[in-house]
Motif scaffolding. Structure first.
Motif, mmCIF file in Angstrom:
data_model
loop_
_atom_site.group_PDB
_atom_site.id
_atom_site.type_symbol
_atom_site.label_atom_id
_atom_site.label_comp_id
_atom_site.label_asym_id
_atom_site.label_seq_id
_atom_site.Cartn_x
_atom_site.Cartn_y
_atom_site.Cartn_z
ATOM 1 N N GLN A 286 0.855 -1.181 0.000
ATOM 2 C CA GLN A 286 0.000 0.000 0.000
ATOM 3 C C GLN A 286 0.892 1.232 0.000
ATOM 4 O OE1 GLN A 286 -0.606 -2.535 2.572
ATOM 5 N NE2 GLN A 286 -1.781 -3.494 0.922
ATOM 6 N N LEU A 287 0.565 2.169 -0.884
ATOM 7 C CA LEU A 287 1.354 3.386 -1.032
ATOM 8 C C LEU A 287 0.447 4.600 -0.870
ATOM 9 C CD1 LEU A 287 3.323 2.292 -4.221
ATOM 10 C CD2 LEU A 287 4.175 2.268 -1.874
ATOM 11 N N VAL A 288 0.896 5.541 -0.053
ATOM 12 C CA VAL A 288 0.110 6.755 0.174
ATOM 13 C C VAL A 288 1.005 7.962 -0.024
ATOM 14 C CG1 VAL A 288 -1.288 8.069 1.788
ATOM 15 C CG2 VAL A 288 -1.388 5.554 1.814
ATOM 16 N N GLU A 289 0.670 8.770 -1.039
ATOM 17 C CA GLU A 289 1.425 9.990 -1.321
ATOM 18 C C GLU A 289 0.858 11.164 -0.538
ATOM 19 O OE1 GLU A 289 0.951 7.886 -5.436
ATOM 20 O OE2 GLU A 289 -0.278 8.332 -3.680
ATOM 21 N N SER A 290 1.726 12.123 -0.265
ATOM 22 C CA SER A 290 1.316 13.373 0.375
ATOM 23 C C SER A 290 2.300 14.458 -0.015
ATOM 24 C CB SER A 290 1.263 13.221 1.898
ATOM 25 O OG SER A 290 2.548 12.897 2.409
ATOM 26 N N GLY A 291 1.922 15.703 0.267
ATOM 27 C CA GLY A 291 2.819 16.820 0.042
ATOM 28 C C GLY A 291 2.533 17.657 -1.181
ATOM 29 N N GLY A 292 1.545 17.255 -1.971
ATOM 30 C CA GLY A 292 1.205 18.063 -3.132
ATOM 31 C C GLY A 292 0.535 19.366 -2.729
ATOM 32 N N GLY A 293 0.349 20.235 -3.711
ATOM 33 C CA GLY A 293 -0.305 21.503 -3.432
ATOM 34 C C GLY A 293 -0.103 22.491 -4.551
ATOM 35 N N LEU A 294 -0.399 23.744 -4.244
ATOM 36 C CA LEU A 294 -0.276 24.847 -5.202
ATOM 37 C C LEU A 294 0.947 25.673 -4.835
ATOM 38 C CD1 LEU A 294 -1.404 26.682 -7.461
ATOM 39 C CD2 LEU A 294 -2.768 27.827 -5.683
ATOM 40 N N VAL A 295 1.788 25.927 -5.835
ATOM 41 C CA VAL A 295 3.008 26.694 -5.602
ATOM 42 C C VAL A 295 3.264 27.581 -6.808
ATOM 43 C CG1 VAL A 295 4.494 24.877 -6.565
ATOM 44 C CG2 VAL A 295 5.428 26.493 -4.889
ATOM 45 N N GLN A 296 3.915 28.692 -6.593
ATOM 46 C CA GLN A 296 4.267 29.581 -7.698
ATOM 47 C C GLN A 296 5.494 29.057 -8.427
ATOM 48 O OE1 GLN A 296 4.670 33.533 -5.990
ATOM 49 N NE2 GLN A 296 2.571 34.015 -6.600
ATOM 50 N N ALA A 297 5.602 29.448 -9.670
ATOM 51 C CA ALA A 297 6.773 29.068 -10.453
ATOM 52 C C ALA A 297 8.041 29.519 -9.736
ATOM 53 C CB ALA A 297 6.700 29.685 -11.842
ATOM 54 N N GLY A 298 9.047 28.622 -9.741
ATOM 55 C CA GLY A 298 10.280 28.893 -9.032
ATOM 56 C C GLY A 298 10.295 28.367 -7.611
ATOM 57 N N GLY A 299 9.139 27.949 -7.130
ATOM 58 C CA GLY A 299 9.036 27.446 -5.768
ATOM 59 C C GLY A 299 9.409 25.981 -5.645
ATOM 60 N N SER A 300 9.193 25.454 -4.438
ATOM 61 C CA SER A 300 9.574 24.082 -4.134
ATOM 62 C C SER A 300 8.450 23.355 -3.414
ATOM 63 C CB SER A 300 10.829 24.054 -3.245
ATOM 64 O OG SER A 300 11.932 24.649 -3.875
#
Length: 124
Positions: free
Chosen positions: A3-17
């Motif tokens: 079982q694999l669970v991803e996290s950490g996505g979101g909205l970021v401006q260009a140049g961000g991390s």
């Protein structure tokens, strides 16, 4: 089964991390080669990066080389994707997956188990 669970996505401006995480359970994590793929709307699911069982060797798609870093922590059964200098073209759903086949696994067919994905959106 894995079982694999991803996290950490979101909205970021260009140049961000952003830093994505993928937590695995159900199988000895140190015996697999995990990888990251991404799929933009209307496009194929493309290979992004993979890391060897020990974590000592990595392999990247040309489009992310020098900007993204894959790493793993076998004690935590987790693989990470650090994404720097993000571009609008990086916008996609990011998936982690595991492979037990040949090295380096770059095709979708070489991966056995997949997570549900996490959305990354980069605004210009």
């Amino acid at each position: 089964q894995v079982q694999l669970v991803e996290s950490g996505g979101g909205l970021v401006q260009a140049g961000g991390s952003l830093r994505l995480s993928c937590a695995a359970s159900g199988r000895t994590f140190s015996n697999v080669n995990p990888g990251w793929f991404r799929q933009a709307p209307g496009k194929e699911r493309d290979f992004v990066a993979t890391i060897s069982r020990s974590g000592g060797v990595t392999y990247y798609a040309d489009s992310v080389k020098g900007r993204f870093t894959i790493s793993r922590d076998n004690a935590k059964n987790t693989v990470y994707l650090q994404m720097n200098s993000l571009e609008p073209e990086d916008t996609a759903v990011y998936y982690c997956a595991t492979s037990t086949g040949r090295w380096p696994p770059r095709r979708r067919s070489e991966y056995d188990y997949w997570g549900q994905g996490t959305q990354v959106t980069v605004s210009s």
